[in-house]
Write an enzyme that holds these catalytic residues in place. Sequence first.
Site, PDB file in Angstrom:
ATOM      1  N   ARG A  83       0.848  -1.184   0.000  1.00 34.30           N
ATOM      2  CA  ARG A  83       0.000   0.000   0.000  1.00 34.30           C
ATOM      3  C   ARG A  83       0.888   1.239   0.000  1.00 34.30           C
ATOM      4  NH1 ARG A  83      -3.099   2.591   4.905  1.00 34.30           N
ATOM      5  NH2 ARG A  83      -3.919   4.395   3.778  1.00 34.30           N
ATOM      6  N   HIS A 128      -3.334  10.843   1.339  1.00 35.82           N
ATOM      7  CA  HIS A 128      -2.857  10.548   2.694  1.00 35.82           C
ATOM      8  C   HIS A 128      -2.312  11.853   3.288  1.00 35.82           C
ATOM      9  CE1 HIS A 128      -1.530   7.020   5.387  1.00 35.82           C
ATOM     10  NE2 HIS A 128      -1.208   8.105   6.058  1.00 35.82           N
ATOM     11  N   GLU A 176      -8.110   7.847   6.633  1.00 33.83           N
ATOM     12  CA  GLU A 176      -8.463   8.332   7.977  1.00 33.83           C
ATOM     13  C   GLU A 176      -9.038   9.747   7.992  1.00 33.83           C
ATOM     14  OE1 GLU A 176      -5.207   7.924  10.678  1.00 33.83           O
ATOM     15  OE2 GLU A 176      -5.167   5.759  10.541  1.00 33.83           O
ATOM     16  N   ASN A 323      -8.082   0.888   9.810  1.00 36.98           N
ATOM     17  CA  ASN A 323      -6.754   1.036  10.415  1.00 36.98           C
ATOM     18  C   ASN A 323      -6.928   0.855  11.914  1.00 36.98           C
ATOM     19  OD1 ASN A 323      -6.137   1.828   7.814  1.00 36.98           O
ATOM     20  ND2 ASN A 323      -5.454   3.892   8.357  1.00 36.98           N
ATOM     21  N   TYR A 325      -5.153   0.219  15.684  1.00 37.02           N
ATOM     22  CA  TYR A 325      -3.926   0.259  16.477  1.00 37.02           C
ATOM     23  C   TYR A 325      -4.151  -0.067  17.948  1.00 37.02           C
ATOM     24  CZ  TYR A 325      -1.432   2.493  12.612  1.00 37.02           C
ATOM     25  OH  TYR A 325      -0.841   2.747  11.404  1.00 37.02           O
ATOM     26  N   GLU A 394      -4.076  -0.822   7.991  1.00 36.33           N
ATOM     27  CA  GLU A 394      -2.957  -0.477   8.863  1.00 36.33           C
ATOM     28  C   GLU A 394      -3.136  -1.192  10.191  1.00 36.33           C
ATOM     29  OE1 GLU A 394      -2.098   3.710   9.472  1.00 36.33           O
ATOM     30  OE2 GLU A 394      -2.379   4.158   7.345  1.00 36.33           O
TER      31      GLU A 394
HETATM   32  C1  PNW Z   1      -2.098   6.490  11.187  1.00 33.51           C
HETATM   33  N1  PNW Z   1      -4.762   7.857  16.947  1.00 33.51           N
HETATM   34  O1  PNW Z   1      -2.510   7.597  11.921  1.00 33.51           O
HETATM   35  C2  PNW Z   1      -1.680   7.063   9.852  1.00 33.51           C
HETATM   36  O2  PNW Z   1      -2.468   6.599   8.792  1.00 33.51           O
HETATM   37  C3  PNW Z   1      -0.228   6.911   9.545  1.00 33.51           C
HETATM   38  O3  PNW Z   1       0.146   7.873   8.593  1.00 33.51           O
HETATM   39  C4  PNW Z   1       0.570   7.007  10.816  1.00 33.51           C
HETATM   40  O4  PNW Z   1       1.951   7.023  10.573  1.00 33.51           O
HETATM   41  C5  PNW Z   1       0.194   5.823  11.677  1.00 33.51           C
HETATM   42  O5  PNW Z   1      -1.189   5.796  11.949  1.00 33.51           O
HETATM   43  C6  PNW Z   1       0.928   5.770  13.013  1.00 33.51           C
HETATM   44  O6  PNW Z   1       0.622   6.893  13.792  1.00 33.51           O
HETATM   45  C7  PNW Z   1      -3.048   7.564  13.181  1.00 33.51           C
HETATM   46  O7  PNW Z   1      -4.486   8.839  17.662  1.00 33.51           O
HETATM   47  C8  PNW Z   1      -2.745   8.609  14.016  1.00 33.51           C
HETATM   48  O8  PNW Z   1      -5.578   6.993  17.368  1.00 33.51           O
HETATM   49  C9  PNW Z   1      -3.318   8.709  15.257  1.00 33.51           C
HETATM   50  C10 PNW Z   1      -4.204   7.741  15.677  1.00 33.51           C
HETATM   51  C11 PNW Z   1      -4.513   6.665  14.851  1.00 33.51           C
HETATM   52  C12 PNW Z   1      -3.931   6.587  13.600  1.00 33.51           C
END
Ligand code: PNW
Length: 506
Positions: A83, A128, A176, A323, A325, A394
């Site tokens: 990607r 992006h 996002e 995405n 995390y 992601e």
């Molecule tokens: C993503 N949060 O952003 C982005 O798509 C990427 O560009 C970035 O490098 C990656 O996550 C890691 O940070 C996020 O605060 C930024 O929950 C913040 C959050 C989630 C995703």
Amino acid sequence: LLFIGFSCASVLPSDFAWGAATAAFQVEGAWNVSGRGPCIWDFFQDFPNRIYNNETAHVADDFYDRYPSDIKILQQLGIKNFRLSFSWTRLLPNGLVSNVNQAGVQFYNNLIDALLLAGIQPYVTLYHWDLPQAFNNLTAQSTWLDPDIVNKFNAYADFCFKTFGNKVKYWLTLNEIESIAWGGYGVGSAAPGRCSPSFGDWCQQVGGGGNSSTEPYLVAHNALLAHAAAVQTYRKNYQKTQKGKIGMTINSGFNLPWDSSDEDDYKAVQYSIAFQYGWFADPQVFGRYPTEMSELITGNRLPTFTPEQSALLKGSYDFLGLNYYASGYVHWTGIPGDNYQNDGRYTGSPYNKTGHLIGPFAESTWLNVYPPGLRMLLNWIKARYNDPDIYIFENGVSVPGENDMPEAQALNDTFRMNYIYNHVLNMVDAVVNDKVRVKGYFLWSLLDNFEWTQGFSIRFGITYVNYNQNLTRAIKNSAYLYQSLIGYLGTHHTEELKNVSPYSLI
Ligand code: PNW
């Protein structure tokens, strides 16, 4: 017979897409090379103290020049899907299709050709976060706040489908929207850096002011309409002949009740996810915002779609992107909100009522590791949206202290190995046991890269980039684990993986 039944049910589909992800601004560098125009992040990063150590992405990972060797890393690891995002201003320096930069077209053609030659499928994100600075120059507000952004984005998307659609079969319109809306127009920590004075006086200088309670909703509204317009363009003029798929990707955690004995906190869980994933998925599936949002956002701050807009949005996806995390604990207030933060998204806390931590802190302050949340969220999406095709675009982690370690130590990234192993296990359970139609999984990221306001101080790569020594690449143990997982799950019953230690796989 029983055994055959078991084996069929517990093997991942053979066409499951294992991948790794990047984004143009974070890896390419070559910011003023061969006709690239400035984007809002080029402008934003130049303000003092906006970025850790005042670092810039002028060079970043120099992916612009080094993509051939980075593709070899993908090949070596057996990662067959990649990607990437297009830099709008490398293709169209002032953002408009009336001025095409042929060197930019050539670059992406070369990159895509090299991927295809290596047997790697490109997944391309059109946007992006790197909006043409030329738009911002018109007036301070004329970025995603400008309703005409819909036409500008649609024209850019049309240009990309026409130019690259014979080779690119997977398109993502936007990455996002929540991060764009809240980062850029709520808290002001991302370009174009707009926010209410209470969030910091930098927004007066950088973004020219803002209103953190209204602008995020307006920005998200325009972004959703831009997405719908681009999907319609693809469907009308390209999809039949080019035979690709299109969607967007949405960031979301899953949450748990802060007080597990309080029924209302379970309600908070549902509302918080509707406010995050639902904000962008409900319009695509149902043609309207979540009822949870219209119920709790006061003062007409949440826009509405006209019947035409609603019809355009409804069904504007071939897949839903995610995405994922982290997750947190949420607590119900029940009170209709009067600003973005108390509107009902119940921003998660890493601790619950009894002081229990949901999962380890990563290096990023917002990232607490909770792998079961991925499986829960996938099931939430399946249930709410009638069993759609889903891609995880992601998933990844920053290792505590990684940037302060000597390279050799950073390469043994056991924290990231555990993260990947446990998230893949939960995803596999969602697919095999819960029958969620997950079609692919992409790690963030192939490379350490420019982590926005954190600069290069926070690393998400499965490949180490040495920023003190000519940007040399070194493969981390998490990458070898990922390679083994891909191979292992291609030949073994998914249940067997649970008995294998991640450390034994490298
Ligand atoms: C993503 N949060 O952003 C982005 O798509 C990427 O560009 C970035 O490098 C990656 O996550 C890691 O940070 C996020 O605060 C930024 O929950 C913040 C959050 C989630 C995703």
